[in-house]
Design a protein around this motif. Structure first.
Motif, PDB file in Angstrom:
ATOM      1  N   ASN A  72      39.544  34.397  40.092  1.00  0.00           N
ATOM      2  CA  ASN A  72      40.068  35.763  40.041  1.00  0.00           C
ATOM      3  C   ASN A  72      40.703  36.036  38.678  1.00  0.00           C
ATOM      4  N   PHE A  73      40.198  37.092  38.001  1.00  0.00           N
ATOM      5  CA  PHE A  73      40.679  37.434  36.665  1.00  0.00           C
ATOM      6  C   PHE A  73      41.172  38.881  36.664  1.00  0.00           C
ATOM      7  N   ASP A  74      42.446  39.068  36.369  1.00  0.00           N
ATOM      8  CA  ASP A  74      43.032  40.405  36.290  1.00  0.00           C
ATOM      9  C   ASP A  74      43.377  40.717  34.842  1.00  0.00           C
ATOM     10  N   LEU A  75      42.631  41.672  34.275  1.00  0.00           N
ATOM     11  CA  LEU A  75      42.815  42.055  32.877  1.00  0.00           C
ATOM     12  C   LEU A  75      43.315  43.483  32.729  1.00  0.00           C
ATOM     13  N   GLY A  76      43.337  44.255  33.814  1.00  0.00           N
ATOM     14  CA  GLY A  76      43.716  45.661  33.728  1.00  0.00           C
ATOM     15  C   GLY A  76      44.602  46.082  34.877  1.00  0.00           C
ATOM     16  N   SER A  77      44.759  47.403  35.030  1.00  0.00           N
ATOM     17  CA  SER A  77      45.551  48.084  36.058  1.00  0.00           C
ATOM     18  C   SER A  77      47.045  48.045  35.747  1.00  0.00           C
ATOM     19  N   ARG A  78      47.715  49.076  36.203  1.00  0.00           N
ATOM     20  CA  ARG A  78      49.175  49.170  36.037  1.00  0.00           C
ATOM     21  C   ARG A  78      49.888  48.275  37.023  1.00  0.00           C
TER      22      ARG A  78
END
Length: 440
Positions: free
Chosen positions: A264-270
């Protein structure tokens, strides 16, 4: 004020359900729709979480509640719009969803057949497939989780993947979820179901992107079941715009001698909240839960993970890392359960974060719950900063300071990316992360 806002926003979502229900075109009959109705009642009872809830102690949903969203909707997205998000080496195996709804015109799945069934959920609901009755809504429980209840109530589309026994799929499948936020933000509820048969093998890549800079809300639920001897690698890449909100609940049930990797890779979103769970329900299972997040500005990245060892002779490996700059915040709450019957368990959990500024922060709570003996288990959680001496060392050798800092950040995170076995996916992650590192 926050309590009033949460109540008003809850009422707004509840008031949209009759409109949604009227649009279902024939899928209102049967038990699955009754699950929607029950989930709505659960959502009404639970409401939105606050910091008084232990599982949401470090994460406030107030920024989400302040936004107004449109309930899904059509869009004029073209193939040129999705071109930057496609992996060329398996571009003929892609399902595209725009604002949570399947687009047949933008999709192409050449690996369909020969023991593999890939459908969008809405079509499967219309055909009333037996495996939906057996598996959908079963593993991601909604009775105590507000956002899962909200997704279940508004479930309409997503992906259904069924791999039959002894089938090996060589090419990856790409699920592309695109939100068109150029003129307004939408509220989307993708729902995915993966059923992998005995001794089956497959790789799945799921990516989330945004067109435009309006705030949007993706509330995603995925359920995966891997039968005896099955092997599934599931890669999630979330790179939505930094005004958006992304909540994901991914629950997996594993059988004897199976092998499952969730990356799981989270690179965006507030605001990001992940609830990731893997249950090792039989003997001789191997499970890997690998995660990476990066944020700057006011981004907030929260990952709650659960690995449940229910039976003996299993291995789990969890590695989660984050890099935070600006005023970004990270949260990691990792639970590992080793049940009474789970002797000979090997369970390893590591969580590390790199803070690039004094205003960035992380809250960590690794938990190891062991109810038996004869096990090998470990946990570790650390956070660090870039050492000035290392930057100076590289600078003395002619490397610009910004490049040196980016290389040191990448070196910190590189062991996470090494778990990605698909070369084109790993290469694009490398490029995007190095580019982001240079700007942090």
């Amino acid at each position: 004020m926050e309590t009033k806002l949460a109540a008003e926003k809850k009422d707004w979502y509840v008031s949209r359900f009759p409109i949604f229900e009227a649009s279902l075109n024939g899928t209102k009959a049967g038990d699955l729709h009754q699950s929607r109705v029950k989930a709505l009642e659960t959502f009404k009872a639970l409401g939105f979480p606050s910091n008084r809830d232990e599982e949401w102690k470090y994460t406030s949903v107030t920024p989400l509640l302040k936004e107004d969203f449109k309930m899904g909707g059509s869009s004029d997205v073209t193939k040129d719009d999705i071109a930057p998000f496609i992996y060329e080496d398996f571009s003929d195996n892609i399902l595209v969803f725009v604002n949570g709804r399947y687009s047949n015109e933008l999709s192409n799945c050449s690996i369909q057949g020969n023991g593999l069934t890939v459908k969008n959920l809405e079509d499967s609901l219309h055909s009333n497939d037996d495996f939906l009755q057996k598996h959908l809504f079963r593993y991601a429980q909604y009775k105590e989780e507000t956002f899962t209840a909200l997704n279940t109530a508004f479930t309409q589309d997503g992906t259904v993947i069924v791999i039959e026994d002894n089938v090996v799929i060589d090419k990856p499948l790409h699920l592309l979820y695109l939100t068109d936020a150029r003129s307004e933000g939408t509220f989307n509820n993708p729902r995915n179901l993966v059923i992998a048969g005995v001794n089956s093998r497959m790789k799945i890549v799921e990516t989330f992107h945004t067109l435009g800079d309006k705030a949007a809300f993706n509330n995603v639920v995925s359920e995966a079941v891997v039968a005896e001897g099955g092997n599934v690698e599931y890669i999630r890449v979330q790179e939505e715009n930094t005004n958006s909100f992304h909540i994901c609940n991914f629950q997996t049930e594993l059988s004897k001698s199976s092998n499952f990797s969730l990356l799981n890779f989270d690179l965006g979103s507030r605001l990001v909240r992940n609830n990731l769970g893997i249950r090792l329900g039989a003997r001789d299972i191997e499970a890997h839960l690998i995660g990476f997040y990066m944020g700057t500005g006011n981004q907030h990245m929260d990952s709650h993970t659960t690995i449940d060892h229910a039976m003996p002779n299993c291995l789990s490996n969890e590695l989660y890392k984050g890099v935070l700059g600006g005023k970004a915040r990270g949260v990691f709450n990792g639970k590992v359960f080793v049940r009474q019957d789970a002797q000979k368990t090997n369970a390893y959990q590591t969580n590390q974060a790199m803070l690039l500024t004094e205003t960035a922060g992380v809250d960590t709570k690794p938990q190891l719950n062991i109810y038996t003996d004869d096990v090998k288990c470990s946990k570790g959680s650390t956070h660090c900063q870039i050492e000035k001496e290392a930057v100076c060392y590289l600078s003395y050798r002619g490397i610009p300071e910004d490049v040196a800092r980016a290389q040191l950040q990448y070196a910190f995170a590189s062991d996470v990316f090494n778990y990605v076995s698909i070369e084109s996916v790993r290469q694009r992650l490398d490029e995007k992360v190095l580019e982001r590192f240079s700007n942090l």
